[in-house]
Every structure is written in C-alpha cells, then in structure tokens.
Scaffold this motif. Sequence first.
Motif, PDB file in Angstrom:
ATOM      1  N   LEU A  69     -18.308  -9.821  35.408  1.00  0.00           N
ATOM      2  CA  LEU A  69     -17.295 -10.797  33.714  1.00  0.00           C
ATOM      3  C   LEU A  69     -16.969 -12.002  34.605  1.00  0.00           C
ATOM      4  O   LEU A  69     -16.505 -11.923  35.465  1.00  0.00           O
ATOM      5  CB  LEU A  69     -15.600  -9.660  34.351  1.00  0.00           C
ATOM      6  N   THR A  70     -17.767 -12.482  33.703  1.00  0.00           N
ATOM      7  CA  THR A  70     -17.611 -13.834  33.884  1.00  0.00           C
ATOM      8  C   THR A  70     -16.500 -14.599  33.072  1.00  0.00           C
ATOM      9  O   THR A  70     -16.214 -14.002  31.597  1.00  0.00           O
ATOM     10  CB  THR A  70     -18.611 -14.945  33.204  1.00  0.00           C
ATOM     11  N   VAL A  71     -15.401 -14.780  33.463  1.00  0.00           N
ATOM     12  CA  VAL A  71     -13.680 -15.615  32.483  1.00  0.00           C
ATOM     13  C   VAL A  71     -13.933 -16.886  32.759  1.00  0.00           C
ATOM     14  O   VAL A  71     -14.147 -18.080  33.934  1.00  0.00           O
ATOM     15  CB  VAL A  71     -12.453 -15.281  33.223  1.00  0.00           C
ATOM     16  N   ASN A  72     -13.041 -17.439  31.989  1.00  0.00           N
ATOM     17  CA  ASN A  72     -12.627 -18.432  32.353  1.00  0.00           C
ATOM     18  C   ASN A  72     -10.915 -19.009  33.012  1.00  0.00           C
ATOM     19  O   ASN A  72     -10.405 -18.100  32.755  1.00  0.00           O
ATOM     20  CB  ASN A  72     -12.207 -19.483  31.161  1.00  0.00           C
ATOM     21  N   LEU A  73     -10.899 -19.796  34.416  1.00  0.00           N
ATOM     22  CA  LEU A  73      -9.582 -19.498  34.138  1.00  0.00           C
ATOM     23  C   LEU A  73      -9.047 -21.513  34.478  1.00  0.00           C
ATOM     24  O   LEU A  73     -10.184 -22.223  34.891  1.00  0.00           O
ATOM     25  CB  LEU A  73      -9.824 -19.041  35.756  1.00  0.00           C
ATOM     26  N   GLY A  74      -7.922 -21.018  33.983  1.00  0.00           N
ATOM     27  CA  GLY A  74      -7.217 -22.797  34.517  1.00  0.00           C
ATOM     28  C   GLY A  74      -5.928 -22.854  35.843  1.00  0.00           C
ATOM     29  O   GLY A  74      -5.418 -21.179  36.097  1.00  0.00           O
ATOM     30  N   VAL A  75      -5.853 -23.226  36.565  1.00  0.00           N
ATOM     31  CA  VAL A  75      -5.166 -22.830  38.056  1.00  0.00           C
ATOM     32  C   VAL A  75      -4.555 -24.712  37.812  1.00  0.00           C
ATOM     33  O   VAL A  75      -5.606 -25.605  37.419  1.00  0.00           O
ATOM     34  CB  VAL A  75      -5.883 -23.283  38.963  1.00  0.00           C
ATOM     35  N   LEU A  76      -3.398 -24.627  38.396  1.00  0.00           N
ATOM     36  CA  LEU A  76      -2.780 -25.762  38.819  1.00  0.00           C
ATOM     37  C   LEU A  76      -1.986 -25.706  40.290  1.00  0.00           C
ATOM     38  O   LEU A  76      -1.190 -24.948  40.435  1.00  0.00           O
ATOM     39  CB  LEU A  76      -1.274 -25.925  37.660  1.00  0.00           C
ATOM     40  N   VAL A  77      -2.518 -26.870  40.753  1.00  0.00           N
ATOM     41  CA  VAL A  77      -2.294 -26.901  42.277  1.00  0.00           C
ATOM     42  C   VAL A  77      -1.087 -28.083  42.768  1.00  0.00           C
ATOM     43  O   VAL A  77      -1.590 -29.012  41.609  1.00  0.00           O
ATOM     44  CB  VAL A  77      -4.081 -26.720  43.304  1.00  0.00           C
ATOM     45  N   ARG A  78      -0.424 -27.540  43.758  1.00  0.00           N
ATOM     46  CA  ARG A  78       0.506 -28.392  44.508  1.00  0.00           C
ATOM     47  C   ARG A  78       0.772 -28.598  45.220  1.00  0.00           C
ATOM     48  O   ARG A  78       0.613 -27.484  46.195  1.00  0.00           O
ATOM     49  CB  ARG A  78       2.055 -28.427  43.550  1.00  0.00           C
ATOM     50  N   ARG A  79       1.724 -29.612  45.089  1.00  0.00           N
ATOM     51  CA  ARG A  79       1.308 -29.637  47.295  1.00  0.00           C
ATOM     52  C   ARG A  79       2.691 -29.718  47.563  1.00  0.00           C
ATOM     53  O   ARG A  79       3.511 -29.459  46.806  1.00  0.00           O
ATOM     54  CB  ARG A  79       0.932 -31.049  47.292  1.00  0.00           C
ATOM     55  N   VAL A  80       2.675 -28.387  48.813  1.00  0.00           N
ATOM     56  CA  VAL A  80       3.951 -28.342  48.526  1.00  0.00           C
ATOM     57  C   VAL A  80       4.319 -27.813  50.649  1.00  0.00           C
ATOM     58  O   VAL A  80       3.020 -27.347  51.291  1.00  0.00           O
ATOM     59  CB  VAL A  80       3.874 -26.143  48.805  1.00  0.00           C
ATOM     60  N   ASP A  81       4.874 -29.611  51.102  1.00  0.00           N
ATOM     61  CA  ASP A  81       4.968 -30.505  52.670  1.00  0.00           C
ATOM     62  C   ASP A  81       3.754 -30.006  52.355  1.00  0.00           C
ATOM     63  O   ASP A  81       2.309 -31.147  51.874  1.00  0.00           O
ATOM     64  CB  ASP A  81       5.111 -29.124  53.478  1.00  0.00           C
ATOM     65  N   ASP A  82       2.121 -29.709  53.696  1.00  0.00           N
ATOM     66  CA  ASP A  82       1.417 -30.671  53.745  1.00  0.00           C
ATOM     67  C   ASP A  82       0.237 -28.969  53.705  1.00  0.00           C
ATOM     68  O   ASP A  82      -1.376 -29.572  53.707  1.00  0.00           O
ATOM     69  CB  ASP A  82       0.826 -30.891  55.518  1.00  0.00           C
ATOM     70  N   ASP A  83       1.096 -28.897  52.359  1.00  0.00           N
ATOM     71  CA  ASP A  83      -1.041 -27.403  52.170  1.00  0.00           C
ATOM     72  C   ASP A  83      -0.286 -27.255  50.479  1.00  0.00           C
ATOM     73  O   ASP A  83       0.152 -28.315  50.000  1.00  0.00           O
ATOM     74  CB  ASP A  83      -0.014 -25.933  52.213  1.00  0.00           C
ATOM     75  N   TRP A  84      -1.966 -27.379  49.725  1.00  0.00           N
ATOM     76  CA  TRP A  84      -1.678 -27.067  48.460  1.00  0.00           C
ATOM     77  C   TRP A  84      -1.874 -25.449  48.228  1.00  0.00           C
ATOM     78  O   TRP A  84      -2.895 -25.178  48.747  1.00  0.00           O
ATOM     79  CB  TRP A  84      -3.380 -27.763  48.286  1.00  0.00           C
ATOM     80  N   LEU A  85      -0.947 -25.307  47.037  1.00  0.00           N
ATOM     81  CA  LEU A  85      -1.091 -24.377  46.619  1.00  0.00           C
ATOM     82  C   LEU A  85      -1.479 -23.647  45.110  1.00  0.00           C
ATOM     83  O   LEU A  85      -0.749 -25.049  44.057  1.00  0.00           O
ATOM     84  CB  LEU A  85       0.231 -23.491  46.965  1.00  0.00           C
ATOM     85  N   ILE A  86      -1.505 -22.550  44.499  1.00  0.00           N
ATOM     86  CA  ILE A  86      -2.039 -22.570  43.351  1.00  0.00           C
ATOM     87  C   ILE A  86      -0.387 -22.234  42.522  1.00  0.00           C
ATOM     88  O   ILE A  86       0.271 -21.465  43.268  1.00  0.00           O
ATOM     89  CB  ILE A  86      -2.534 -21.407  43.138  1.00  0.00           C
ATOM     90  N   GLY A  87      -0.359 -23.290  41.243  1.00  0.00           N
ATOM     91  CA  GLY A  87       1.639 -22.919  40.824  1.00  0.00           C
ATOM     92  C   GLY A  87       0.953 -22.007  39.624  1.00  0.00           C
ATOM     93  O   GLY A  87       2.418 -21.548  39.066  1.00  0.00           O
ATOM     94  N   HIS A  88       0.436 -22.167  38.960  1.00  0.00           N
ATOM     95  CA  HIS A  88      -0.503 -21.656  38.163  1.00  0.00           C
ATOM     96  C   HIS A  88      -1.432 -21.044  37.743  1.00  0.00           C
ATOM     97  O   HIS A  88      -2.327 -21.817  38.010  1.00  0.00           O
ATOM     98  CB  HIS A  88       0.898 -22.105  36.323  1.00  0.00           C
ATOM     99  N   TYR A  89      -1.629 -19.873  37.355  1.00  0.00           N
ATOM    100  CA  TYR A  89      -3.424 -19.411  37.478  1.00  0.00           C
ATOM    101  C   TYR A  89      -3.492 -18.259  35.796  1.00  0.00           C
ATOM    102  O   TYR A  89      -2.056 -17.755  35.639  1.00  0.00           O
ATOM    103  CB  TYR A  89      -3.426 -19.043  38.799  1.00  0.00           C
ATOM    104  N   GLN A  90      -3.848 -19.039  35.009  1.00  0.00           N
ATOM    105  CA  GLN A  90      -4.636 -18.423  33.527  1.00  0.00           C
ATOM    106  C   GLN A  90      -5.699 -18.041  33.398  1.00  0.00           C
ATOM    107  O   GLN A  90      -6.509 -18.872  33.313  1.00  0.00           O
ATOM    108  CB  GLN A  90      -3.614 -19.229  32.574  1.00  0.00           C
ATOM    109  N   VAL A  91      -6.672 -17.011  33.052  1.00  0.00           N
ATOM    110  CA  VAL A  91      -7.292 -16.333  33.274  1.00  0.00           C
ATOM    111  C   VAL A  91      -7.867 -16.249  31.794  1.00  0.00           C
ATOM    112  O   VAL A  91      -6.979 -15.727  30.490  1.00  0.00           O
ATOM    113  CB  VAL A  91      -7.929 -14.835  33.665  1.00  0.00           C
ATOM    114  N   SER A  92      -8.841 -16.077  31.068  1.00  0.00           N
ATOM    115  CA  SER A  92      -8.673 -16.545  30.175  1.00  0.00           C
ATOM    116  C   SER A  92     -10.380 -15.332  29.634  1.00  0.00           C
ATOM    117  O   SER A  92     -11.585 -15.439  30.649  1.00  0.00           O
ATOM    118  CB  SER A  92      -9.019 -17.495  28.575  1.00  0.00           C
ATOM    119  N   ARG A  93     -10.836 -15.288  28.283  1.00  0.00           N
ATOM    120  CA  ARG A  93     -12.394 -13.918  28.111  1.00  0.00           C
ATOM    121  C   ARG A  93     -12.108 -14.281  27.044  1.00  0.00           C
ATOM    122  O   ARG A  93     -11.589 -13.953  25.786  1.00  0.00           O
ATOM    123  CB  ARG A  93     -11.990 -12.967  28.730  1.00  0.00           C
ATOM    124  N   LEU A  94     -13.379 -14.982  26.656  1.00  0.00           N
ATOM    125  CA  LEU A  94     -13.957 -15.680  25.297  1.00  0.00           C
ATOM    126  C   LEU A  94     -14.645 -14.431  24.699  1.00  0.00           C
ATOM    127  O   LEU A  94     -15.184 -14.330  23.245  1.00  0.00           O
ATOM    128  CB  LEU A  94     -13.959 -17.288  25.055  1.00  0.00           C
TER     129      LEU A  94
END
Length: 126
Positions: free
Chosen positions: A100-125
């Motif tokens: 299954l192939t999808v499109n994925l939008g992510v926002l990653v943000r720095r939390v202390d000394d790490d980067w984590l995903i804060g928003h994850y949205q899949v769409s299927r066209l």
Amino acid sequence: MEFLVDMMSEAQILRTVLDRWKSAVDAHEPDRVAACFTDDAIFQGLQPYAVGRAGVAAYYAGQPLGLTAAYEIREIRRLADDVVLGYLEVEFGFTDRPALTVNLGVLVRRVDDDWLIGHYQVSRLA
C-alpha cells in the motif's frame, strides 16, 4: 550535543527520526514506534486519529505481523529552528497482500536534545 543537533540538515533530521520509526515498524514494536512521537503528537493513520503516544502504540499494535515501511522524502521545509516539515511517499509492505503506497506529512520538532514526530498524517489518493 546541542551544537551537533543545531548543525544537522533538515534531511538528516528527518532521516534520523524516520529511520528510527521504520526500524520499529518493521520489528513490530508498537511501544518503540510510539517513542518516536511527542507526548502530545497528533496521529492520523488510515483509521480515526489519536493524540499521544498511547494512541500511536495502539494503532501499530493492531497492524499485521510482517508489516514493513519504506519511505522516500519528497519535500522538506524548516519551519523554525526546532521544527521541520516533511512530505513523504511511504510504501507499507504486507506478507499476505499487495503493498500500500500512501503520502505522509510529518512535523518533527526538537524536544530537549532529540527530534520527535509531533504530527503525522497519512493520505491515500487512489
């Protein structure tokens, strides 16, 4: 460590986070997948959305064994010093059905000394 994080390119930031996410998805380790996300992450897979790591872990716990993820970064934008936007194409592979192939939008943000995903949205066209 913070100096090194500041020197990372947007692509390095995304790949670091997404490689960790992919490894956990491929290993079918929902709690490790959830650890890639912020505590308050908004998560939208192909089911109703969830907020927080518990929702992410529950989503991936419900995925079939053998699920794999392969991603390709299409676009990257640094929105702030500590926020990077990524737009990806992801192919989820299965052992018992076509990929299954999808499109994925992510926002990653720095939390202390790490980067984590804060928003994850899949769409299927398709």
